[in-house]
Design a protein around this motif. Sequence first.
Motif, PDB file in Angstrom:
ATOM      1  N   ALA A  15       0.865  -1.235   0.007  1.00  0.00           N
ATOM      2  CA  ALA A  15      -0.381   0.232  -0.030  1.00  0.00           C
ATOM      3  C   ALA A  15       0.528   1.547  -0.198  1.00  0.00           C
ATOM      4  N   ASN A  16       2.153   1.794   0.101  1.00  0.00           N
ATOM      5  CA  ASN A  16       2.996   3.112   0.657  1.00  0.00           C
ATOM      6  C   ASN A  16       4.269   2.058   0.658  1.00  0.00           C
ATOM      7  N   ALA A  17       5.231   3.259   0.035  1.00  0.00           N
ATOM      8  CA  ALA A  17       6.394   2.714  -0.098  1.00  0.00           C
ATOM      9  C   ALA A  17       7.367   1.558   1.704  1.00  0.00           C
ATOM     10  N   GLU A  18       6.452   2.440   2.878  1.00  0.00           N
ATOM     11  CA  GLU A  18       7.213   0.990   3.722  1.00  0.00           C
ATOM     12  C   GLU A  18       6.762  -0.416   3.611  1.00  0.00           C
ATOM     13  N   GLN A  19       5.385  -0.876   3.179  1.00  0.00           N
ATOM     14  CA  GLN A  19       4.664  -1.473   3.140  1.00  0.00           C
ATOM     15  C   GLN A  19       5.950  -2.877   1.595  1.00  0.00           C
ATOM     16  N   ILE A  20       6.507  -1.787   0.985  1.00  0.00           N
ATOM     17  CA  ILE A  20       7.062  -2.187  -0.737  1.00  0.00           C
ATOM     18  C   ILE A  20       7.983  -2.673   0.277  1.00  0.00           C
ATOM     19  N   ARG A  80      -6.145  10.578  -7.512  1.00  0.00           N
ATOM     20  CA  ARG A  80      -6.085  10.108  -6.966  1.00  0.00           C
ATOM     21  C   ARG A  80      -4.834   8.873  -7.010  1.00  0.00           C
ATOM     22  N   VAL A  81      -5.128   8.036  -7.934  1.00  0.00           N
ATOM     23  CA  VAL A  81      -4.746   6.838  -8.681  1.00  0.00           C
ATOM     24  C   VAL A  81      -2.590   7.712  -8.840  1.00  0.00           C
ATOM     25  N   ILE A  82      -2.930   8.934  -9.356  1.00  0.00           N
ATOM     26  CA  ILE A  82      -1.383   8.898 -10.350  1.00  0.00           C
ATOM     27  C   ILE A  82      -0.489   9.708  -8.777  1.00  0.00           C
ATOM     28  N   GLY A  83      -1.204  10.383  -8.230  1.00  0.00           N
ATOM     29  CA  GLY A  83      -0.934  10.696  -5.902  1.00  0.00           C
ATOM     30  C   GLY A  83      -0.209   9.545  -5.811  1.00  0.00           C
ATOM     31  N   LYS A  84      -1.077   8.151  -5.603  1.00  0.00           N
ATOM     32  CA  LYS A  84      -1.179   7.366  -4.895  1.00  0.00           C
ATOM     33  C   LYS A  84       1.139   7.160  -5.486  1.00  0.00           C
ATOM     34  N   SER A  87       3.673   9.277  -5.011  1.00  0.00           N
ATOM     35  CA  SER A  87       3.908   8.720  -3.348  1.00  0.00           C
ATOM     36  C   SER A  87       4.821   7.767  -3.469  1.00  0.00           C
ATOM     37  N   ILE A  88       4.577   6.585  -3.677  1.00  0.00           N
ATOM     38  CA  ILE A  88       4.927   5.354  -3.075  1.00  0.00           C
ATOM     39  C   ILE A  88       6.735   5.367  -4.012  1.00  0.00           C
ATOM     40  N   MET A  89       6.611   6.501  -5.186  1.00  0.00           N
ATOM     41  CA  MET A  89       8.007   6.541  -5.639  1.00  0.00           C
ATOM     42  C   MET A  89       8.895   7.427  -5.218  1.00  0.00           C
ATOM     43  N   SER A  90       8.300   8.399  -4.966  1.00  0.00           N
ATOM     44  CA  SER A  90       9.033   8.857  -3.579  1.00  0.00           C
ATOM     45  C   SER A  90       9.487   8.878  -2.505  1.00  0.00           C
ATOM     46  N   GLY A  91       8.754   7.808  -1.747  1.00  0.00           N
ATOM     47  CA  GLY A  91       9.302   7.419  -0.832  1.00  0.00           C
ATOM     48  C   GLY A  91      10.234   6.149  -0.824  1.00  0.00           C
ATOM     49  N   LEU A  92       9.967   5.342  -1.864  1.00  0.00           N
ATOM     50  CA  LEU A  92      11.492   4.739  -2.074  1.00  0.00           C
ATOM     51  C   LEU A  92      12.500   5.399  -2.717  1.00  0.00           C
ATOM     52  N   ALA A  93      12.302   6.799  -2.993  1.00  0.00           N
ATOM     53  CA  ALA A  93      13.458   7.138  -3.722  1.00  0.00           C
ATOM     54  C   ALA A  93      13.945   6.431  -5.620  1.00  0.00           C
ATOM     55  N   GLU A  95      13.229   6.920  -9.311  1.00  0.00           N
ATOM     56  CA  GLU A  95      13.506   7.909 -10.367  1.00  0.00           C
ATOM     57  C   GLU A  95      12.181   6.688 -11.080  1.00  0.00           C
ATOM     58  N   GLY A  96      10.727   7.831 -11.948  1.00  0.00           N
ATOM     59  CA  GLY A  96       9.874   6.633 -12.365  1.00  0.00           C
ATOM     60  C   GLY A  96       8.962   7.553 -13.050  1.00  0.00           C
ATOM     61  N   GLU A  97       8.672   9.103 -13.801  1.00  0.00           N
ATOM     62  CA  GLU A  97       8.603   9.668 -14.391  1.00  0.00           C
ATOM     63  C   GLU A  97       8.027   8.997 -15.955  1.00  0.00           C
ATOM     64  N   ASP A  98       8.785   8.217 -16.138  1.00  0.00           N
ATOM     65  CA  ASP A  98       8.222   6.893 -17.051  1.00  0.00           C
ATOM     66  C   ASP A  98       7.055   6.180 -17.668  1.00  0.00           C
ATOM     67  N   ILE A  99       7.323   6.374 -16.269  1.00  0.00           N
ATOM     68  CA  ILE A  99       5.814   4.861 -15.586  1.00  0.00           C
ATOM     69  C   ILE A  99       4.535   5.919 -15.548  1.00  0.00           C
ATOM     70  N   ILE A 100       5.113   7.396 -14.963  1.00  0.00           N
ATOM     71  CA  ILE A 100       3.807   8.461 -14.671  1.00  0.00           C
ATOM     72  C   ILE A 100       2.896   8.709 -15.476  1.00  0.00           C
ATOM     73  N   ASP A 101       4.616   8.328 -17.063  1.00  0.00           N
ATOM     74  CA  ASP A 101       3.428   8.984 -17.965  1.00  0.00           C
ATOM     75  C   ASP A 101       2.316   8.472 -19.286  1.00  0.00           C
ATOM     76  N   SER A 102       3.744   6.776 -18.658  1.00  0.00           N
ATOM     77  CA  SER A 102       2.668   5.786 -19.301  1.00  0.00           C
ATOM     78  C   SER A 102       1.359   5.517 -19.136  1.00  0.00           C
ATOM     79  N   LEU A 103       1.406   5.640 -17.676  1.00  0.00           N
ATOM     80  CA  LEU A 103      -0.199   5.299 -16.870  1.00  0.00           C
ATOM     81  C   LEU A 103      -1.074   6.363 -17.012  1.00  0.00           C
ATOM     82  N   GLU A 104      -0.166   8.251 -17.141  1.00  0.00           N
ATOM     83  CA  GLU A 104      -1.626   8.524 -17.166  1.00  0.00           C
ATOM     84  C   GLU A 104      -1.813   8.762 -18.764  1.00  0.00           C
TER      85      GLU A 104
END
Length: 456
Positions: A15-20, A80-84, A87-93, A95-104
């Motif tokens: 559910a979040n970076a800590e869990q991952i 919410r989905v994009i934000g989620k 926030s997971i990626m920033s918590g895990l430190a 980079e994931g712009e490409d992941i967000i771009d393809s999700l969008e």
Amino acid sequence: MGGHLVCKFGGSSLANAEQIEKVRRIVSEDARRHFVVVSAPGKDRNDSEKTTDHLFNIATEGQHFRRRGKAISAKESYERVIGKFKSIMSGLAIEGEDIIDSLESDLTSHISDKKRIDFFASRGEHCNAKIIARYFMKKGMDAKLMLPEDIGFLVSDRFGNARVLPATHANLKGSLNDGQISIIPGYYGITLKGDIAVLSRGGSDLTGGEVAYAVDASCYENWTDTDGVYQVDPRIIPEASVIPELTYKEIRLLSSKGFNVFHFDAMVSCKNKEIPINIRNTNNPSAPGTMIVSSRIPDETVVGVGRMDGIAYVYIEKDMIGETIGFTKELLDIFKDFGINTHHYPSDKDDISVIVDQHDLMGKADELKEAIATTLSPNFLQISYDLSLLSPVGIGMKDTPGVLAKASNALFEENINIEIVDQGPSQMSFHFGIFQRHADAGLRALYRALLKRQDR
Ligand code: ASP
């Protein structure tokens, strides 16, 4: 235990970076954990809804939550989905712009009808798997993203409830190897025409089971947020303990009666190859969890008591039912025509009752009664609502006298009337129908009589 392990992590475990990070530690602690099946992120303390539900809401332009009386627009769900994921990626430190771009781009694509719902719903697992694979690699693990579309995870085109096609096993065997850690998104597959289709809700459990079957896993670990399968619902009986070992048959019986830890159909493939399933807690990895196995020697009679609320029974009285060949078939055919699943049908010489989930009768009860009256001309016909089924289960019950006696006496002592009683033909379960208002007290009584001081 040799061989390799297939691990499936549910939404709460991711559910979040800590869990991952907890998941990463679990995977890296045992070198046999080669196959990791992941769900979409579930709810953490900041979420009111799961990612998959938000995705359904986006696909249906807000209808998904509206139907549940919730005022969450498609736009809010999108944010919410994009934000989620951000926030997971920033918590895990990472980079994931490409992941967000393809999700969008996926979530704004123009796909029609049912295909759109399935495609959008699958993005939670799809995107989470990409993030997890990237994170594992960043941490120096030899991980590889294995998408269902790339490894031939073939499913039927029954959108929203797709079935895994038999060719999937050979495809997975050919494309997955145990030299690396494969990160596989659960819940969705690809149809023969190349469309994305999702399995039923909670379907990542099914993906895990299919992967375990294909790679001949020595164990299928199903990581969730409880210490295992409890003897009874621990929300009602907090002192209930975790069951160390259960057979496939017992878990099937318990999950048909309200035990929700594991997808009801997920053990079928594992059962066919006798692959044990271990239900474990991501938040308490030192707990051994519950092992689901093909056979065991029971040292107790009853292993757990299931409970299902919202039960109705359709009672039919007619002279000579017992002598009329084909009466039950004709009756059940009527339920079939109405698309109503029937659970049990205790019968006697001149009467029979059919036990159903009362939700399935919604909007159909009057028509159903009319159809029964016209086709079978009963002397008396009545539907009773708001019952619960309490179902003790255990392979140790077979050939042991007195279990039913103890159970019915426990309800008698609480002054609870038994409306229905039905014993499973394998003598591994029996079912009491009582009014739902007595179900908590009934469950406590059965727990005390059958489980608390186990008759070992
Ligand atoms: N994410 C899907 C669901 O919420 C599938 C799963 O988690 O197993 O139903």
